[in-house]
Design a protein around this motif. Sequence first.
Motif, mmCIF file in Angstrom:
data_model
loop_
_atom_site.group_PDB
_atom_site.id
_atom_site.type_symbol
_atom_site.label_atom_id
_atom_site.label_comp_id
_atom_site.label_asym_id
_atom_site.label_seq_id
_atom_site.Cartn_x
_atom_site.Cartn_y
_atom_site.Cartn_z
ATOM 1 N N TYR A 53 0.803 -1.153 0.036
ATOM 2 C CA TYR A 53 0.172 0.087 -0.170
ATOM 3 C C TYR A 53 0.793 1.198 0.083
ATOM 4 O O TYR A 53 0.320 2.464 0.132
ATOM 5 N N TYR A 90 -2.495 6.912 6.270
ATOM 6 C CA TYR A 90 -1.398 6.485 7.045
ATOM 7 C C TYR A 90 -0.296 5.905 6.156
ATOM 8 O O TYR A 90 1.080 6.179 6.335
ATOM 9 N N MET A 91 -0.614 4.920 5.317
ATOM 10 C CA MET A 91 0.502 4.439 4.402
ATOM 11 C C MET A 91 1.009 5.398 3.692
ATOM 12 O O MET A 91 2.410 5.293 3.211
ATOM 13 N N ASN A 122 -3.354 -6.482 12.370
ATOM 14 C CA ASN A 122 -3.694 -5.248 12.513
ATOM 15 C C ASN A 122 -4.162 -4.911 13.779
ATOM 16 O O ASN A 122 -5.343 -4.299 14.032
ATOM 17 N N CYS A 133 -3.131 2.866 12.204
ATOM 18 C CA CYS A 133 -4.248 2.128 11.508
ATOM 19 C C CYS A 133 -5.473 2.291 12.285
ATOM 20 O O CYS A 133 -5.635 1.987 13.341
ATOM 21 N N SER A 134 -6.466 2.505 11.351
ATOM 22 C CA SER A 134 -8.032 2.815 11.814
ATOM 23 C C SER A 134 -8.461 1.433 12.625
ATOM 24 O O SER A 134 -9.368 1.326 13.413
ATOM 25 N N LEU A 135 -8.091 0.565 11.769
ATOM 26 C CA LEU A 135 -8.474 -0.726 12.238
ATOM 27 C C LEU A 135 -7.902 -1.257 13.711
ATOM 28 O O LEU A 135 -8.572 -1.548 14.555
ATOM 29 N N CYS A 189 -11.665 -1.087 9.121
ATOM 30 C CA CYS A 189 -10.884 -0.300 8.357
ATOM 31 C C CYS A 189 -11.527 1.110 7.595
ATOM 32 O O CYS A 189 -12.546 0.485 6.807
ATOM 33 N N HIS A 190 -10.913 2.189 7.955
ATOM 34 C CA HIS A 190 -11.954 3.146 7.237
ATOM 35 C C HIS A 190 -11.776 3.357 5.663
ATOM 36 O O HIS A 190 -12.924 3.798 4.973
ATOM 37 N N VAL A 191 -10.792 2.654 5.172
ATOM 38 C CA VAL A 191 -10.495 2.869 3.751
ATOM 39 C C VAL A 191 -11.390 1.723 3.233
ATOM 40 O O VAL A 191 -12.280 1.771 2.138
ATOM 41 N N HIS A 192 -11.295 0.337 3.637
ATOM 42 C CA HIS A 192 -12.054 -0.642 2.764
ATOM 43 C C HIS A 192 -13.647 -0.502 3.254
ATOM 44 O O HIS A 192 -14.431 -1.150 2.656
ATOM 45 N N GLU A 224 -11.412 -7.127 3.968
ATOM 46 C CA GLU A 224 -11.774 -6.289 5.041
ATOM 47 C C GLU A 224 -13.000 -5.433 4.471
ATOM 48 O O GLU A 224 -13.329 -4.475 5.250
ATOM 49 N N CYS A 254 -4.707 4.879 1.910
ATOM 50 C CA CYS A 254 -4.762 4.742 3.193
ATOM 51 C C CYS A 254 -3.684 5.956 3.633
ATOM 52 O O CYS A 254 -2.554 5.988 3.202
ATOM 53 N N VAL A 276 2.704 0.507 8.488
ATOM 54 C CA VAL A 276 2.057 1.237 9.447
ATOM 55 C C VAL A 276 2.472 0.721 10.862
ATOM 56 O O VAL A 276 3.449 -0.212 10.844
HETATM 57 FE FE1 SF4 Z 1 -5.118 -0.098 8.515
HETATM 58 FE FE2 SF4 Z 1 -4.707 1.412 6.273
HETATM 59 FE FE3 SF4 Z 1 -4.653 -1.271 6.141
HETATM 60 FE FE4 SF4 Z 1 -6.849 0.267 6.773
HETATM 61 S S1 SF4 Z 1 -5.741 0.259 4.785
HETATM 62 S S2 SF4 Z 1 -6.393 -1.633 7.927
HETATM 63 S S3 SF4 Z 1 -6.063 1.909 7.981
HETATM 64 S S4 SF4 Z 1 -3.248 -0.145 7.181
#
Ligand code: SF4
Length: 328
Positions: free
Chosen positions: A41, A286-287, A129, A101-103, A187-190, A215, A284, A76
């Motif tokens: 990512y 964070y990534m 995660n 990581c939001s998760l 996870c906020h992205v998925h 996810e 993401c 992350v």
């Molecule tokens: Fe965590 Fe980013 Fe993976 Fe979502 S995409 S689980 S926030 S590392």
Amino acid sequence: MKNDWKAKGYVDEPIDENIDLAKEIRRMCKQKNAVVLAHYYTEGAVQDVADFVGDSLALAQQAAKTDADIIVMCGVHFMGETCKILCPEKKVLVCDLNAGCSLADSCDAKDLKAFIDEHPGYKVVSYVNTTAAVKALTDVVVTSSNAKKVVDTFPKDEKLIFGPDKNLGNYINSVTGRQMLLWNGGCHVHGQFSLEGILQLKREHPEAKVLVHPECPAPIQQLADVIGSTAGLLKYAVESEAQEFIVATESGILHQMQRRCPDKTFLPAPPEQSEGIGCQCNECAYMRLNTLRKLYNTLKHEWPEILVDETIAKEAVKPIQRMLELSK
Ligand code: SF4
Ligand code: 13P
């Protein structure tokens, strides 16, 4: 270390514009016996300079076997922690301590402990995660690559708690026929992909295969031709005879897909419309804190370093090692 770096969580030192960052990063790796591990990512430039690019499981496996003195984890925070727990004698660096990581954030160790106490007799299966403190409360860690395989090793009547990703947990329940108790994290992205947007893409590209990370919520999973970890989706794309793919996971993976399959077309699944102009919700954030400039400064100053409380690490290493054993 300057105080403002500490406050910022990364080395904020200006870099000479004439420096070839990739070349310098490779030179420092050789000089310091350092290895750069990057998740799929991260941005393309970071993946291209890394010694190894992989999914969460492969990154942990690489960390466990490297003979480098320094590991720079471009991913992350929990990935850096996993490296440090596996290699306590090594220096583990990250580009930016803000890369969370939001998760992982959706499962606080104190809350999980209370939940475990309410359910005596249950074993705890945790997604990788998670924080080190959550892993310390866990019987076995899994990633999206090996979750089914690891869960299958428990007797059918074993009572299991699975956390923190509810979508992955539901998916593993469905493919194993179990009824694990699920933590309500995500996870906020998925969680952002648009069902209607993917259906529209599918109408425009009827031959395209739909690749989905577990996810993602169940309605997105139901559209999938394949559900898998980042490495699993990449493998499918490489081996498939199809020419077009709709990819429902973080968009950084497209760099590697396009690199390995230059003649195929990869379409990022669209996120729900957001109010933010130009919002890249399938990225993401964070990534994306991993950049070549930060990686250069991290290697140069050997900071920020990941440190894990020794008592926590002593417990957390057990379920990670168990996962690595079961994944051989
Ligand atoms: Fe965590 Fe980013 Fe993976 Fe979502 S995409 S689980 S926030 S590392
Ligand atoms: P993978 O294990 O598939 O690499 O997934 C990691 C992750 O953070 C997914 O959001």
